[in-house]
Design an enzyme around this catalytic site. Sequence first.
Site, PDB file in Angstrom:
ATOM      1  N   SER A 132       0.810  -1.215   0.000  1.00  0.00           N
ATOM      2  CA  SER A 132       0.000   0.000   0.000  1.00  0.00           C
ATOM      3  C   SER A 132       0.843   1.264   0.000  1.00  0.00           C
ATOM      4  CB  SER A 132      -0.899   0.007   1.246  1.00  0.00           C
ATOM      5  OG  SER A 132      -1.531   1.259   1.417  1.00  0.00           O
ATOM      6  N   GLU A 134       0.152   3.716   1.644  1.00  0.00           N
ATOM      7  CA  GLU A 134       0.155   4.224   3.024  1.00  0.00           C
ATOM      8  C   GLU A 134       1.483   3.944   3.715  1.00  0.00           C
ATOM      9  OE1 GLU A 134      -2.027   5.932   4.928  1.00  0.00           O
ATOM     10  OE2 GLU A 134      -3.489   6.207   3.329  1.00  0.00           O
ATOM     11  N   TYR A 155      -2.252   0.233  10.258  1.00  0.00           N
ATOM     12  CA  TYR A 155      -2.437  -0.425   8.958  1.00  0.00           C
ATOM     13  C   TYR A 155      -1.169  -0.340   8.132  1.00  0.00           C
ATOM     14  CZ  TYR A 155      -3.877  -0.925   4.073  1.00  0.00           C
ATOM     15  OH  TYR A 155      -3.950  -1.291   2.757  1.00  0.00           O
TER      16      TYR A 155
END
Length: 349
Positions: A132, A134, A155
């Site tokens: 990801s 992120e 996460y």
Amino acid sequence: MTTKRAFVTGITGQDGSYLAELLLSKGYEVHGLIRRSSTFNTSRIDHIYVDPHERGAQLFLHYGDLSDNEMITNIIYNIRPDEVYHLGAQSHVRVSFDTPEYTGNVTGLGTTRLLEAIRRCDTGTRFYQASSSEMFGSAAPPQNEETVFQPRSPYACAKLYAYWMTRNYREGYNLYAANGILFNHESPRRGETFVTRKITRGIARILAGKEKHIYLGNLDARRDWGFAPEYVECMWRILQQDKPGDYVIGTGETHSVKEFLHAAFAYAGLEVEEYVRIDSRYFRPTEVEVLIADPARSERMLGWKPRVKFSELVKIMVDSDLRSAGITPPGEGDEILARACPGKWWGVD
């Protein structure tokens, strides 16, 4: 010709459903992992599911959980897939602050369980890890394969652990294990608690008289938003390369949540100020301000470029949610899909 066999975790999610469609269109036998529930949770793949008793069935579902090592190992051993696409996760960033341990167990350790099952079963399986953007967190944009990760959520930390485990199994055990570092990708199948879908679905419910307001958090966060069906095609291309590697996938453009909000409302003929409210509970304890991909390597190595741009993505999603609410949409989204992606394999709605 031998039929390729693929195993997809997260097959009932946005990406998993589009990927299953793509793989079936290429003649794969597709196996998917689903969690046992007292209610049906397969709506995104119901249109492609065929009862396994019927002749010619190519899609098979297996109950399991990424937290159950024995079950994961048994599935890999019994299926012996040519390719594994690991998309399953606790994937909501804001929720990960409320459930950090669970997020780490499923999103992080779940990847290790799959990699270890592949190693122990010695199946020669090619493994794709859904990493990801992120993970980049507060790193200066634009971000590419050489950017140093600076995660800003449980996460992102869990995804970073999974990313490095994928690389370690590739380098330590010579597994074909690859990371796709995907930036935000949306579609009409996006989960309803994610901000883009929350906006477009909220518009439909407002016009249908079912809601008066949409409650949102940080409108200033900027993201690189693309169209999910195009991104799952990259996943497949990543596993078709001669050697495994890591790839950043994105559009190279960044837009704020506020821009998405205003574009969607303007397209639907509504005023933002009348219907949108800010609620602090939707802010993250630590925010990621700007994510923007530098996809030069993936464009060069995979021969892929996104066709659907930001403003077009907004219209596709608004059209779909209006139609689902029984409201005739402006219809520009349908025209965009027909023009940008003729003859494609997905059923967008």
